[in-house]
Design a protein around this motif. Structure first.
Motif, PDB file in Angstrom:
ATOM      1  N   GLY A  65      31.983-109.170 -88.442  1.00  0.00           N
ATOM      2  CA  GLY A  65      31.118-109.014 -87.283  1.00  0.00           C
ATOM      3  C   GLY A  65      30.725-110.382 -86.759  1.00  0.00           C
ATOM      4  O   GLY A  65      31.183-111.420 -87.251  1.00  0.00           O
ATOM      5  N   TYR A  66      29.848-110.393 -85.760  1.00  0.00           N
ATOM      6  CA  TYR A  66      29.424-111.666 -85.179  1.00  0.00           C
ATOM      7  C   TYR A  66      28.769-112.616 -86.180  1.00  0.00           C
ATOM      8  O   TYR A  66      28.999-113.820 -86.104  1.00  0.00           O
ATOM      9  CB  TYR A  66      28.508-111.431 -83.979  1.00  0.00           C
ATOM     10  CG  TYR A  66      29.256-111.021 -82.732  1.00  0.00           C
ATOM     11  CD1 TYR A  66      30.243-111.840 -82.184  1.00  0.00           C
ATOM     12  CD2 TYR A  66      28.977-109.818 -82.103  1.00  0.00           C
ATOM     13  CE1 TYR A  66      30.930-111.464 -81.045  1.00  0.00           C
ATOM     14  CE2 TYR A  66      29.660-109.435 -80.954  1.00  0.00           C
ATOM     15  CZ  TYR A  66      30.637-110.257 -80.432  1.00  0.00           C
ATOM     16  OH  TYR A  66      31.317-109.893 -79.300  1.00  0.00           O
ATOM     17  N   ARG A  77      24.931-116.084 -84.856  1.00  0.00           N
ATOM     18  CA  ARG A  77      25.491-114.797 -84.429  1.00  0.00           C
ATOM     19  C   ARG A  77      25.537-114.731 -82.906  1.00  0.00           C
ATOM     20  O   ARG A  77      26.526-114.324 -82.318  1.00  0.00           O
ATOM     21  CB  ARG A  77      24.626-113.656 -84.978  1.00  0.00           C
ATOM     22  CG  ARG A  77      25.089-112.280 -84.533  1.00  0.00           C
ATOM     23  CD  ARG A  77      24.117-111.191 -84.965  1.00  0.00           C
ATOM     24  NE  ARG A  77      22.778-111.381 -84.443  1.00  0.00           N
ATOM     25  CZ  ARG A  77      22.394-111.067 -83.184  1.00  0.00           C
ATOM     26  NH1 ARG A  77      23.261-110.562 -82.342  1.00  0.00           N
ATOM     27  NH2 ARG A  77      21.153-111.260 -82.793  1.00  0.00           N
ATOM     28  N   GLN A  78      24.446-115.182 -82.270  1.00  0.00           N
ATOM     29  CA  GLN A  78      24.391-115.170 -80.802  1.00  0.00           C
ATOM     30  C   GLN A  78      25.430-116.122 -80.210  1.00  0.00           C
ATOM     31  O   GLN A  78      26.032-115.823 -79.178  1.00  0.00           O
ATOM     32  CB  GLN A  78      22.997-115.555 -80.310  1.00  0.00           C
ATOM     33  CG  GLN A  78      22.006-114.408 -80.320  1.00  0.00           C
ATOM     34  CD  GLN A  78      22.469-113.246 -79.475  1.00  0.00           C
ATOM     35  OE1 GLN A  78      22.898-112.230 -80.020  1.00  0.00           O
ATOM     36  NE2 GLN A  78      22.386-113.353 -78.183  1.00  0.00           N
ATOM     37  N   ARG A  81      28.667-114.423 -80.342  1.00  0.00           N
ATOM     38  CA  ARG A  81      28.679-113.350 -79.338  1.00  0.00           C
ATOM     39  C   ARG A  81      28.969-113.916 -77.951  1.00  0.00           C
ATOM     40  O   ARG A  81      29.662-113.293 -77.142  1.00  0.00           O
ATOM     41  CB  ARG A  81      27.325-112.645 -79.377  1.00  0.00           C
ATOM     42  CG  ARG A  81      27.269-111.372 -78.632  1.00  0.00           C
ATOM     43  CD  ARG A  81      25.844-110.808 -78.773  1.00  0.00           C
ATOM     44  NE  ARG A  81      25.796-109.476 -78.289  1.00  0.00           N
ATOM     45  CZ  ARG A  81      25.786-108.397 -79.052  1.00  0.00           C
ATOM     46  NH1 ARG A  81      25.827-108.504 -80.356  1.00  0.00           N
ATOM     47  NH2 ARG A  81      25.740-107.207 -78.517  1.00  0.00           N
ATOM     48  N   ARG A  82      28.412-115.100 -77.671  1.00  0.00           N
ATOM     49  CA  ARG A  82      28.686-115.747 -76.377  1.00  0.00           C
ATOM     50  C   ARG A  82      30.122-116.261 -76.292  1.00  0.00           C
ATOM     51  O   ARG A  82      30.736-116.251 -75.243  1.00  0.00           O
ATOM     52  CB  ARG A  82      27.713-116.904 -76.157  1.00  0.00           C
ATOM     53  CG  ARG A  82      26.333-116.455 -75.790  1.00  0.00           C
ATOM     54  CD  ARG A  82      25.434-117.636 -75.413  1.00  0.00           C
ATOM     55  NE  ARG A  82      24.051-117.233 -75.453  1.00  0.00           N
ATOM     56  CZ  ARG A  82      23.184-117.564 -76.402  1.00  0.00           C
ATOM     57  NH1 ARG A  82      23.554-118.369 -77.385  1.00  0.00           N
ATOM     58  NH2 ARG A  82      21.951-117.137 -76.364  1.00  0.00           N
ATOM     59  N   TRP A  84      32.795-115.052 -77.935  1.00  0.00           N
ATOM     60  CA  TRP A  84      33.735-113.925 -77.880  1.00  0.00           C
ATOM     61  C   TRP A  84      33.003-112.671 -77.417  1.00  0.00           C
ATOM     62  O   TRP A  84      32.851-111.705 -78.176  1.00  0.00           O
ATOM     63  CB  TRP A  84      34.363-113.690 -79.252  1.00  0.00           C
ATOM     64  CG  TRP A  84      35.209-114.806 -79.743  1.00  0.00           C
ATOM     65  CD1 TRP A  84      36.431-115.183 -79.264  1.00  0.00           C
ATOM     66  CD2 TRP A  84      34.914-115.707 -80.813  1.00  0.00           C
ATOM     67  NE1 TRP A  84      36.902-116.254 -79.975  1.00  0.00           N
ATOM     68  CE2 TRP A  84      35.998-116.602 -80.927  1.00  0.00           C
ATOM     69  CE3 TRP A  84      33.838-115.848 -81.686  1.00  0.00           C
ATOM     70  CZ2 TRP A  84      36.033-117.616 -81.873  1.00  0.00           C
ATOM     71  CZ3 TRP A  84      33.868-116.860 -82.626  1.00  0.00           C
ATOM     72  CH2 TRP A  84      34.958-117.726 -82.724  1.00  0.00           C
ATOM     73  N   PRO A  85      32.562-112.636 -76.165  1.00  0.00           N
ATOM     74  CA  PRO A  85      31.793-111.473 -75.698  1.00  0.00           C
ATOM     75  C   PRO A  85      32.626-110.197 -75.751  1.00  0.00           C
ATOM     76  O   PRO A  85      33.786-110.180 -75.360  1.00  0.00           O
ATOM     77  CB  PRO A  85      31.427-111.842 -74.261  1.00  0.00           C
ATOM     78  CG  PRO A  85      32.424-112.854 -73.837  1.00  0.00           C
ATOM     79  CD  PRO A  85      32.827-113.594 -75.087  1.00  0.00           C
ATOM     80  N   VAL A  88      33.320-107.711 -80.728  1.00  0.00           N
ATOM     81  CA  VAL A  88      32.835-106.815 -81.778  1.00  0.00           C
ATOM     82  C   VAL A  88      32.008-105.729 -81.113  1.00  0.00           C
ATOM     83  O   VAL A  88      30.830-105.900 -80.855  1.00  0.00           O
ATOM     84  CB  VAL A  88      31.979-107.567 -82.822  1.00  0.00           C
ATOM     85  CG1 VAL A  88      31.510-106.598 -83.907  1.00  0.00           C
ATOM     86  CG2 VAL A  88      32.755-108.717 -83.428  1.00  0.00           C
ATOM     87  N   THR A  89      32.670-104.639 -80.787  1.00  0.00           N
ATOM     88  CA  THR A  89      32.005-103.478 -80.229  1.00  0.00           C
ATOM     89  C   THR A  89      32.245-102.340 -81.202  1.00  0.00           C
ATOM     90  O   THR A  89      33.387-102.057 -81.557  1.00  0.00           O
ATOM     91  CB  THR A  89      32.586-103.119 -78.843  1.00  0.00           C
ATOM     92  OG1 THR A  89      32.455-104.253 -78.004  1.00  0.00           O
ATOM     93  CG2 THR A  89      31.859-101.944 -78.245  1.00  0.00           C
TER      94      THR A  89
END
Length: 110
Positions: A65-66, A77-78, A81-82, A84-85, A88-89
């Motif tokens: 995960g992130y 983690r953020q 997420r930025r 690789w937006p 991880v869905t």
């Protein structure tokens, strides 16, 4: 292995690889070798970015995960997420009640 040691090994490997490729492009011409080295480094930078993105996709497919992606590249983690937006869905398969990582679409024209 500590990050600073890994960094030194990676830097040495890139320097050696860039030098070898530049010499292949220029032969024995030292005047053009440095420009060829710069050209090679630009291509290596692009290739590393592509490889990093693919490694992130593969890690997510393996269950990361992130938080894990961020830790691997020195981001929060953020930050991951930025970078690789949408990578991880989480999708829930109601029949099996299993959580599966997001798989990026192969056809981006839709």
């Amino acid at each position: 292995m500590p990050d600073h040691e890994l960094s030194m090994l990676c830097s040495a490997a890139i320097s050696e690889t860039a030098g070898q490729l530049a010499r292949r492009l220029t032969g024995d011409d030292p005047q053009t070798e440095q420009l060829a080295r710069l050209r090679v480094l630009a291509h290596l930078q692009f290739a590393v970015a592509q490889q990093s993105d693919q490694a992130a996709v593969d890690a997510v497919r393996s269950g990361a995960g992130y938080p894990q992606l961020g830790q691997a590249v020195g981001l929060t983690r953020q930050g991951a997420r930025r970078r690789w937006p949408g990578l991880v869905t989480v999708r829930v398969d109601h029949a099996a009640r299993a959580v599966q990582p997001f798989s990026p679409p192969t056809d981006r024209s839709r």
